[in-house]
Design an enzyme around this catalytic site. Structure first.
Site, PDB file in Angstrom:
ATOM      1  CE1 TYR A 276     -37.930   8.727  -6.177  1.00  0.00           C
ATOM      2  CE2 TYR A 276     -40.100   7.666  -5.574  1.00  0.00           C
ATOM      3  CZ  TYR A 276     -38.594   8.610  -5.585  1.00  0.00           C
ATOM      4  OH  TYR A 276     -39.060   9.327  -5.193  1.00  0.00           O
TER       5      TYR A 276
ATOM      6  CE  LYS B  55     -37.037  11.275  -3.407  1.00  0.00           C
ATOM      7  NZ  LYS B  55     -36.028  12.363  -3.386  1.00  0.00           N
TER       8      LYS B  55
ATOM      9  CB  SER C 233     -42.285  10.625  -2.056  1.00  0.00           C
ATOM     10  OG  SER C 233     -42.833   9.911  -2.575  1.00  0.00           O
TER      11      SER C 233
HETATM   12  C1  WQD Z   1     -50.983   6.783 -10.131  1.00  0.00           C
HETATM   13  C2  WQD Z   1     -52.352   5.964 -11.111  1.00  0.00           C
HETATM   14  C3  WQD Z   1     -52.048   4.309 -11.143  1.00  0.00           C
HETATM   15  C4  WQD Z   1     -50.315   4.899 -15.071  1.00  0.00           C
HETATM   16  C5  WQD Z   1     -45.789   8.280  -8.022  1.00  0.00           C
HETATM   17  C6  WQD Z   1     -44.161   7.025  -7.406  1.00  0.00           C
HETATM   18  C7  WQD Z   1     -44.344   7.923  -6.232  1.00  0.00           C
HETATM   19  C8  WQD Z   1     -44.651   8.884  -6.077  1.00  0.00           C
HETATM   20  C9  WQD Z   1     -45.845   9.191  -6.632  1.00  0.00           C
HETATM   21  C10 WQD Z   1     -42.545  10.487  -6.079  1.00  0.00           C
HETATM   22  C11 WQD Z   1     -52.536   4.377  -9.953  1.00  0.00           C
HETATM   23  C12 WQD Z   1     -52.591   4.172 -12.367  1.00  0.00           C
HETATM   24  C13 WQD Z   1     -50.621   4.676 -14.158  1.00  0.00           C
HETATM   25  C14 WQD Z   1     -50.923   4.294 -16.014  1.00  0.00           C
HETATM   26  C15 WQD Z   1     -52.817   3.795 -14.209  1.00  0.00           C
HETATM   27  N1  WQD Z   1     -43.614  10.056  -6.453  1.00  0.00           N
HETATM   28  N2  WQD Z   1     -52.111   4.761 -13.706  1.00  0.00           N
HETATM   29  N3  WQD Z   1     -52.501   3.817 -16.003  1.00  0.00           N
HETATM   30  O1  WQD Z   1     -48.383   5.112  -8.714  1.00  0.00           O
HETATM   31  O2  WQD Z   1     -49.283   6.958  -7.382  1.00  0.00           O
HETATM   32  O3  WQD Z   1     -47.264   7.366  -7.250  1.00  0.00           O
HETATM   33  O4  WQD Z   1     -45.867   9.336  -7.399  1.00  0.00           O
HETATM   34  O5  WQD Z   1     -42.420   9.797  -4.974  1.00  0.00           O
HETATM   35  O6  WQD Z   1     -43.100   6.607  -5.189  1.00  0.00           O
HETATM   36  O7  WQD Z   1     -44.189   5.184  -7.819  1.00  0.00           O
HETATM   37  O8  WQD Z   1     -48.000   7.552  -9.737  1.00  0.00           O
HETATM   38  O9  WQD Z   1     -48.311   8.363 -11.661  1.00  0.00           O
HETATM   39  O10 WQD Z   1     -47.374   5.939 -11.865  1.00  0.00           O
HETATM   40  O11 WQD Z   1     -50.375   6.049 -10.704  1.00  0.00           O
HETATM   41  O12 WQD Z   1     -54.073   3.349 -14.432  1.00  0.00           O
HETATM   42  O13 WQD Z   1     -50.385   3.780 -17.107  1.00  0.00           O
HETATM   43  O14 WQD Z   1     -52.772   5.461 -12.096  1.00  0.00           O
HETATM   44  O15 WQD Z   1     -52.128   2.598 -11.168  1.00  0.00           O
HETATM   45  O16 WQD Z   1     -53.194   4.232  -9.480  1.00  0.00           O
HETATM   46  P1  WQD Z   1     -48.330   6.437  -8.984  1.00  0.00           P
HETATM   47  P2  WQD Z   1     -48.481   7.030 -10.971  1.00  0.00           P
END
Ligand code: WQD
Length: 340
Positions: A150, A154, A125
């Site tokens: 988590y 990784k 990741s």
């Molecule tokens: C994306 C953006 C949120 C939900 C996750 C895992 C990480 C990796 C990739 C695998 C961020 C914003 C989200 C919401 C929002 N995966 N958001 N409102 O945080 O980049 O990472 O996936 O290993 O480990 O944590 O992905 O989809 O949660 O968020 O504004 O209800 O959308 O703040 O900027 P993230 P995400």
């Protein structure tokens, strides 16, 4: 050629099984169905016309892992997806994550070490980079202290594989560092099936669009980005699945430059939360209810991939645009909620 896909009923796993079968590989899936359903097999069969072999095994049961490899000595490669993936839950239940994600990895690597020749693809990741100092992020960017158990699994997983490859020269491994996977198969036979309230942006958006959620909370508009919302690299799940097949073929064909390699898998383009919302509104022709709220703890400002190594060395490139990927996610959401 027989390939084991652990976690093959999950979101990225199932899309990878489809691409493997399309390329003529015979697939054996191991899944414990803890976060997936056996019904996914029907979707895979509907797309490819072939039903993969499926064994419901809990990889934490070491004896079952040993027994599986005894019964399937002709496995030519392993793509290892099976893992727990909820960042918040991992903070609450660290030992569950270390047991599920690290214990099982060790058991599989032990079995592969006993073989004369073994090929292994690992789900890693972009989370290993934390908030990288420079954008786009190359594979040489330093690995930062993990924000969660988590994320730590990784990082540790990569280290365990690298250490094993150092002493086990007939083990060939590639870690793929995914950015933010999204979307569904164009056939809408398989897609993402989050349990409970989605933590990830895209399923939350599509569930809001379909009326399951009242409104999306946008976590922060005071980031130092063009529109103030956080930036990520959203990669279409079918493009990501294809990267696994190409990486596996690289190992099978002996084209790898070292017996442990790492590649970023992203599009190379960063999109802000507001841009993702705009994409949804464009492809769905619906207005999305959303409000700006405070930043989410642990979130970084921006992360998008430098894809040069994947493009030139691996020979893989993402093909779908954000809008195309969003359209597939939306079509899938409407299908599973039976709305048109
Ligand atoms: C994306 C953006 C949120 C939900 C996750 C895992 C990480 C990796 C990739 C695998 C961020 C914003 C989200 C919401 C929002 N995966 N958001 N409102 O945080 O980049 O990472 O996936 O290993 O480990 O944590 O992905 O989809 O949660 O968020 O504004 O209800 O959308 O703040 O900027 P993230 P995400």
């Amino acid at each position: 050629m027989k390939i084991l896909v652990t976690g093959g009923l999950g979101f990225i796993g199932s899309h990878t099984v489809v691409e493997l079968q399309n390329e003529g590989y015979e697939v054996v899936i191991i899944d414990d169905c803890s976060n997936s359903s056996e019904a996914v097999l029907d979707g895979i069969t509907a797309i490819t016309g072939k039903t993969p072999i499926f064994e419901k095994i809990d990889l934490k049961e070491k004896g079952d892992v040993v027994d599986f490899f005894k019964r399937h000595q002709d496995i030519q490669g392993v793509i290892h997806f099976a893992a727990s993936k909820a960042v918040g839950e991992s903070v609450e239940k660290p030992l569950l994550y270390y047991e599920n994600n690290i214990g099982t990895l060790v058991y599989i690597l032990k079995e592969l070490s006993n073989k004369d020749n073994a090929n292994f693809i690992f789900s890693s990741s972009c989370t290993v980079y934390g908030q990288a100092d420079e954008m786009p992020i190359t594979e040489n960017a330093p690995v930062k202290v993990a924000e969660s158990p988590y994320g730590n699994t990784k990082q540790m997983g990569e280290e365990i594989i690298a250490d094993t490859c150092k002493v086990t020269k007939h083990l060939h491994a590639i870690a793929l560092r995914y950015f933010n996977p999204m979307g569904a198969h164009p056939s809408v036979e398989i897609g993402e099936l989050p349990t409970g309230v989605p933590q990830n942006l895209v399923p939350f958006i599509t569930q809001t669009g379909v009326g399951m959620r009242e409104e999306l909370s946008v976590y922060g508009d005071d980031y130092p980005t063009a529109d103030g919302t956080a930036v990520r690299d959203y990669i279409y799940v079918v493009d990501l699945a294809k990267a696994h097949v190409i990486a596996l073929k690289r190992l099978i064909d002996g084209k790898n430059a070292a017996n442990y390699e790492v590649f970023n898998v992203g599009t190379g383009t960063g999109s802000s939360v507001l841009e993702v919302i705009q994409s949804f509104e464009k492809v769905s022709e619906k207005k999305l209810n959303y409000k700006i709220v405070a930043r989410r703890a642990g979130d970084i400002t921006e992360a998008y991939a430098d894809t040069t190594k994947a493009n030139t060395v691996l020979g893989w490139k993402s093909e779908y645009t954000l809008d195309q990927a969003m359209k597939s996610a939306w079509d899938w959401e409407k299908k599973i909620r039976k709305k048109s």
